[in-house]
Design an enzyme around this catalytic site. Structure first.
Site, mmCIF file in Angstrom:
data_model
loop_
_atom_site.group_PDB
_atom_site.id
_atom_site.type_symbol
_atom_site.label_atom_id
_atom_site.label_comp_id
_atom_site.label_asym_id
_atom_site.label_seq_id
_atom_site.Cartn_x
_atom_site.Cartn_y
_atom_site.Cartn_z
ATOM 1 N N SER A 140 -2.065 -3.395 11.428
ATOM 2 C CA SER A 140 -1.543 -2.606 10.305
ATOM 3 C C SER A 140 -0.016 -2.578 10.342
ATOM 4 O O SER A 140 0.635 -2.259 9.341
ATOM 5 C CB SER A 140 -2.086 -1.181 10.356
ATOM 6 O OG SER A 140 -1.763 -0.564 11.589
ATOM 7 N N ASP A 200 -4.325 -5.162 18.737
ATOM 8 C CA ASP A 200 -5.131 -5.978 17.828
ATOM 9 C C ASP A 200 -4.811 -7.458 18.011
ATOM 10 O O ASP A 200 -3.629 -7.835 18.112
ATOM 11 C CB ASP A 200 -4.826 -5.626 16.371
ATOM 12 C CG ASP A 200 -5.698 -4.516 15.825
ATOM 13 O OD1 ASP A 200 -6.736 -4.210 16.437
ATOM 14 O OD2 ASP A 200 -5.332 -3.946 14.778
ATOM 15 N N GLU A 214 -14.599 2.020 10.594
ATOM 16 C CA GLU A 214 -13.625 2.223 9.514
ATOM 17 C C GLU A 214 -14.285 2.312 8.151
ATOM 18 O O GLU A 214 -15.063 1.429 7.741
ATOM 19 C CB GLU A 214 -12.577 1.098 9.499
ATOM 20 C CG GLU A 214 -11.545 1.297 8.398
ATOM 21 C CD GLU A 214 -10.312 0.436 8.536
ATOM 22 O OE1 GLU A 214 -9.431 0.505 7.651
ATOM 23 O OE2 GLU A 214 -10.209 -0.315 9.528
#
EC number: 2.1.2.11
Length: 256
Positions: A45, A82, A181
């Site tokens: 993100s 990530d 999510e």
């Protein structure tokens, strides 16, 4: 004491909620760690923080650069990084190489991969066998934005069962935790009850074992917040006002 993957599992058993946030540099990481956050995710993100429109363009080199800075700011929290798009999907050897670089070069303790389909489950199992702690991620997986969009996942009986099956398969492959999510709260609750590893929710209701949000959303720095985020401060407004006041002082020769 530094947080470990095993400690997260123990906290689930004890019913202790896990606090997670994202970080992209030393300063933010240092603040989050000092504030008592349990898990700091160097999420892809961060691509949006760097000006990209989606998470897809960010590279492994960019993730490594920022993860090193984050890790330098952390003493207690577990740091998870990530793996960005197309640095682990091509082959198991590619995934091991990418994940190995993260652990070797940044000092982070774990990596996170998206997806629970059979090939990804096999990849996760091989990473775990190689001694690399892995966090899973199911439901809305942003790296699949061109397939899934940003819509809530698991709304039908069929898709809910698929997500549940993926979560179970990832646990069996050895993940120490799993991000859920943007799925319905009842599905997240069902998955949380089924698994012996902790679930970390983001837009998945209150019945997960922990919660994660993007820190720029929490602090009100983002231009747009997702519908499930809660803004705890409006730093965008605060920073704008401070810069404007500074500019006025300089132009009117009141500073220095």
């Amino acid at each position: 004491m530094a947080v470990t993957t095993q400690q997260l599992i123990q906290w689930k058993q004890q019913g202790r909620a896990i606090v997670a946030l994202t970080a992209w540099d030393y300063a933010i990481a240092h603040i989050l760690d000092a504030a008592g956050v349990d898990l700091i995710l160097v999420g892809d993100s961060m691509a949006v923080v760097l000006g990209y429109q989606t998470t897809l363009p960010i590279t492994l080199e960019e993730m490594l650069h920022h993860a090193k800075a984050v890790r330098r700011g952390v003493k207690r929290a577990l740091v998870v990084v990530d793996l960005p798009f197309l640095t682990y999907q091509e082959s198991i050897s590619q995934a091991i190489h990418s994940a190995g670089r993260v652990l070797k070069e940044t000092g982070a303790q774990a990596v996170k991969l998206e997806g629970g389909y059979p090939a990804m489950v096999e990849t996760v199992a091989r990473l775990v066998q190689a001694g690399i702690p892995v966090m899973g991620h199911v439901g809305l997986t942003p790296q699949s934005i061109h397939q899934l969009g940003l819509r809530q996942q698991g709304k039908t009986e069929e898709t809910a069962q698929r997500i549940l099956n993926e979560a179970i398969a990832l646990e069996q492959a050895g993940v120490f935790s799993i991000v859920l999510e943007h799925i319905p709260p009842d599905l997240a609750s069902q998955i949380t009850q089924k698994l012996s590893i902790p679930t970390i929710g983001i837009g998945a209701g209150s019945h997960c074992d922990g919660q994660v949000l993007v820190t720029s959303d929490v602090l009100g720095l983002s231009e747009k917040q997702p519908p499930f985020a809660k803004v705890y401060s409006n730093l965008r407004e605060t920073i704008t006002k401070a810069v404007q006041d500074y500019a006025v002082d300089v132009r009117e020769r009141k500073f220095p």
